[in-house]
Design a protein around this motif. Sequence first.
Motif, PDB file in Angstrom:
ATOM      1  N   GLU A  85       0.860  -1.289   0.018  1.00 10.87           N
ATOM      2  CA  GLU A  85       0.086  -0.021   0.016  1.00 10.87           C
ATOM      3  C   GLU A  85       0.963   1.220   0.038  1.00 10.87           C
ATOM      4  N   ALA A  86       1.930   1.406   0.875  1.00 12.89           N
ATOM      5  CA  ALA A  86       2.793   2.411   0.748  1.00 12.89           C
ATOM      6  C   ALA A  86       3.388   2.683  -0.430  1.00 12.89           C
ATOM      7  N   GLU A  87       3.771   1.547  -1.382  1.00 15.25           N
ATOM      8  CA  GLU A  87       4.461   1.864  -2.781  1.00 15.25           C
ATOM      9  C   GLU A  87       3.314   2.441  -3.465  1.00 15.25           C
ATOM     10  N   ALA A  88       2.106   2.006  -3.525  1.00 11.91           N
ATOM     11  CA  ALA A  88       1.000   2.631  -4.361  1.00 11.91           C
ATOM     12  C   ALA A  88       0.799   4.041  -4.024  1.00 11.91           C
ATOM     13  N   ILE A  89       0.570   4.504  -2.707  1.00 10.91           N
ATOM     14  CA  ILE A  89       0.565   5.709  -2.310  1.00 10.91           C
ATOM     15  C   ILE A  89       1.516   6.653  -2.551  1.00 10.91           C
ATOM     16  N   GLU A  90       3.002   6.212  -2.370  1.00 11.22           N
ATOM     17  CA  GLU A  90       4.184   6.928  -2.660  1.00 11.22           C
ATOM     18  C   GLU A  90       3.938   7.564  -4.054  1.00 11.22           C
ATOM     19  N   LEU A  91       3.870   6.410  -5.074  1.00 14.45           N
ATOM     20  CA  LEU A  91       3.705   6.582  -6.405  1.00 14.45           C
ATOM     21  C   LEU A  91       2.918   7.748  -6.976  1.00 14.45           C
ATOM     22  N   GLY A  92       1.512   7.464  -6.167  1.00 17.54           N
ATOM     23  CA  GLY A  92       0.417   8.518  -6.495  1.00 17.54           C
ATOM     24  C   GLY A  92       0.994  10.042  -6.071  1.00 17.54           C
ATOM     25  N   GLN A  93       1.653  10.112  -4.970  1.00 25.18           N
ATOM     26  CA  GLN A  93       1.878  11.576  -4.504  1.00 25.18           C
ATOM     27  C   GLN A  93       2.972  11.844  -5.305  1.00 25.18           C
ATOM     28  N   ARG A  94       4.087  11.240  -5.658  1.00 31.58           N
ATOM     29  CA  ARG A  94       5.229  11.558  -6.652  1.00 31.58           C
ATOM     30  C   ARG A  94       4.916  12.074  -7.983  1.00 31.58           C
ATOM     31  N   ARG A 132       6.397  -5.289  -9.140  1.00 32.19           N
ATOM     32  CA  ARG A 132       6.832  -4.399  -8.062  1.00 32.19           C
ATOM     33  C   ARG A 132       8.199  -3.721  -8.434  1.00 32.19           C
ATOM     34  N   ARG A 133       9.069  -4.483  -8.995  1.00 34.70           N
ATOM     35  CA  ARG A 133      10.218  -4.330  -9.169  1.00 34.70           C
ATOM     36  C   ARG A 133      10.282  -3.157 -10.352  1.00 34.70           C
ATOM     37  N   HIS A 134       9.544  -3.105 -11.231  1.00 38.88           N
ATOM     38  CA  HIS A 134       9.528  -2.042 -12.228  1.00 38.88           C
ATOM     39  C   HIS A 134       8.929  -0.902 -11.799  1.00 38.88           C
ATOM     40  N   LEU A 135       7.880  -1.101 -10.877  1.00 39.45           N
ATOM     41  CA  LEU A 135       7.447   0.122 -10.232  1.00 39.45           C
ATOM     42  C   LEU A 135       8.484   0.842  -9.412  1.00 39.45           C
ATOM     43  N   THR A 136       9.299   0.240  -8.964  1.00 35.49           N
ATOM     44  CA  THR A 136      10.411   0.883  -7.929  1.00 35.49           C
ATOM     45  C   THR A 136      11.224   1.468  -9.113  1.00 35.49           C
ATOM     46  N   GLY A 139       9.453   4.805 -10.139  1.00 36.35           N
ATOM     47  CA  GLY A 139       9.403   5.735  -8.851  1.00 36.35           C
ATOM     48  C   GLY A 139      10.643   6.434  -8.998  1.00 36.35           C
ATOM     49  N   LYS A 140      11.788   5.696  -9.197  1.00 33.99           N
ATOM     50  CA  LYS A 140      13.052   6.507  -9.150  1.00 33.99           C
ATOM     51  C   LYS A 140      13.395   7.469 -10.583  1.00 33.99           C
ATOM     52  N   LEU A 141      12.748   7.205 -11.701  1.00 37.58           N
ATOM     53  CA  LEU A 141      12.845   7.780 -12.981  1.00 37.58           C
ATOM     54  C   LEU A 141      11.756   9.085 -12.542  1.00 37.58           C
ATOM     55  N   LEU A 142      10.857   9.190 -11.696  1.00 35.24           N
ATOM     56  CA  LEU A 142      10.252  10.361 -11.439  1.00 35.24           C
ATOM     57  C   LEU A 142      10.943  11.392 -10.936  1.00 35.24           C
ATOM     58  N   THR A 147      11.324  15.483 -20.401  1.00 33.38           N
ATOM     59  CA  THR A 147      10.502  16.377 -20.930  1.00 33.38           C
ATOM     60  C   THR A 147       8.906  16.265 -20.555  1.00 33.38           C
ATOM     61  N   LEU A 148       8.094  17.165 -20.728  1.00 33.48           N
ATOM     62  CA  LEU A 148       6.675  16.798 -20.529  1.00 33.48           C
ATOM     63  C   LEU A 148       5.902  15.561 -21.226  1.00 33.48           C
ATOM     64  N   ALA A 149       6.411  15.353 -22.425  1.00 37.38           N
ATOM     65  CA  ALA A 149       6.091  14.283 -23.309  1.00 37.38           C
ATOM     66  C   ALA A 149       6.402  12.863 -22.672  1.00 37.38           C
ATOM     67  N   GLU A 150       7.909  13.026 -22.165  1.00 40.83           N
ATOM     68  CA  GLU A 150       8.409  11.725 -21.586  1.00 40.83           C
ATOM     69  C   GLU A 150       7.813  11.617 -20.104  1.00 40.83           C
ATOM     70  N   HIS A 151       7.478  12.748 -19.543  1.00 42.03           N
ATOM     71  CA  HIS A 151       6.829  12.797 -18.230  1.00 42.03           C
ATOM     72  C   HIS A 151       5.648  12.036 -18.358  1.00 42.03           C
ATOM     73  N   ARG A 152       4.959  12.108 -19.447  1.00 41.00           N
ATOM     74  CA  ARG A 152       3.288  11.590 -19.756  1.00 41.00           C
ATOM     75  C   ARG A 152       3.696  10.142 -19.879  1.00 41.00           C
ATOM     76  N   ARG A 153       4.554   9.777 -20.660  1.00 40.12           N
ATOM     77  CA  ARG A 153       4.700   8.376 -21.149  1.00 40.12           C
ATOM     78  C   ARG A 153       5.113   7.485 -19.798  1.00 40.12           C
ATOM     79  N   LEU A 154       5.769   7.916 -18.713  1.00 39.88           N
ATOM     80  CA  LEU A 154       6.377   7.611 -17.621  1.00 39.88           C
ATOM     81  C   LEU A 154       5.041   7.464 -16.624  1.00 39.88           C
TER      82      LEU A 154
END
Length: 400
Positions: A85-94, A132-136, A139-142, A147-154
């Motif tokens: 749950e913490a991982e999901a919430i952290e990703l949403g915040q970041r 979960r490994r890829h979600l990690t 999270g690091k790439l965030l 660029t904004l376009a790459e941000h949207r892809r991420l």
Amino acid sequence: MYSGIGHLIAQLRAERDLSQAQLAQLLAEASGNPAVTRNKISRWEQGRRRPRRYWLQWLAVVFGLSLADLDDLVRIASPTTDTNEAEAIELGQRVAASDVGGRTLEQLELAVDELAIAYPRVQPDLLLLRVRRHLTYVGKLLDARKTLAEHRRLVVTGSWLSLLAATCSIDLADRPAAAARLRTAAQLAEHADHPELSGWALETEAWQAVTDGDYRRAIKLSQAAQAAAPVGSSAFIQATAQEGRAHARLGHTRDTLEVLSRVEHLVAPLEVPDQPEHHYRYDPGKSDAYVATTLSWLGDPGAVPIARQVLTQLESPAHGAVRPRRAATARLDLSLALVASGEPDEASSTTMEAITSGRLVPSNYWRAREVINAIDAHGVPEVAELRDAYESLKAEGASV
């Protein structure tokens, strides 16, 4: 003590259809060291011993993984619900941050497709480790400039991964983690202005409502998913089929048949996709499976020939990759239909095949229980064995 890594080894072995003795033989041949035995494998899997680094290297070779990949899987082999749950919430915040920069995302996007393709054949607990490994990584790439376009892809990639993680959590009957991940997937989809992802998030929530027995809510969520997703998209078709299944559970025959007709109309022009196993690309073959499920839930004996055909296709290499998990649930559909058509004895043997297949997941257990109860109502003497096998299945699932 080492149950996490032990369970990981067991899952990797089972995924490759290896016995403990066969794995020991392969390790001995690869390493040239006969010291590994079936008993050693058993002790690893039971958590009584942790494999030395030497054996981890050869396990990676035998399983076709890099040592780095195996290390990552080992590191996260015992996730807790709180961590999920913490991982999901952290990703949403970041995701609100816009400081993303110019690094290619092709490998992550390819990984999303590979994970979605693996979903029908890989046990959900093992697949969740990979997701979960890829979600990690996301999270690091965030935190990197892009660029904004790459941000949207991420963000889109993070939404797909969160959605697949939620799906695995539902399979594992981990409701809190599933809810957190669904919220994150929906939030990221909205942030990226991605209608199909929004539709998938609602459809997945509808599916969870079906597994929870909340069929009226499932209908509302399915209809909301259809309103959100582009008409004719995979999410739209899946949500339509999901609505039909929920109506069937409530005994709404007219509504169920009307929805099945809509699905047939939507699927008719579709071609088989390049990767029909992809969980988020609608394969026309899924339509027959959904018809079989829906009609069996209505108690329609007409589901029997359809369910037989679906099972044959799922287990025949001539129809593409074999899908053992879908085949296990197809057996439950066939069993329920056989009971409705007055063939409880065959239903009993077919149900036993499903329960002992090793492919049912916790989100399927209620379906197995329903079939067993229906068989019991017909006085089939083998029902006691079915119940024993079912209780063993639940006990194994509880240990995951």
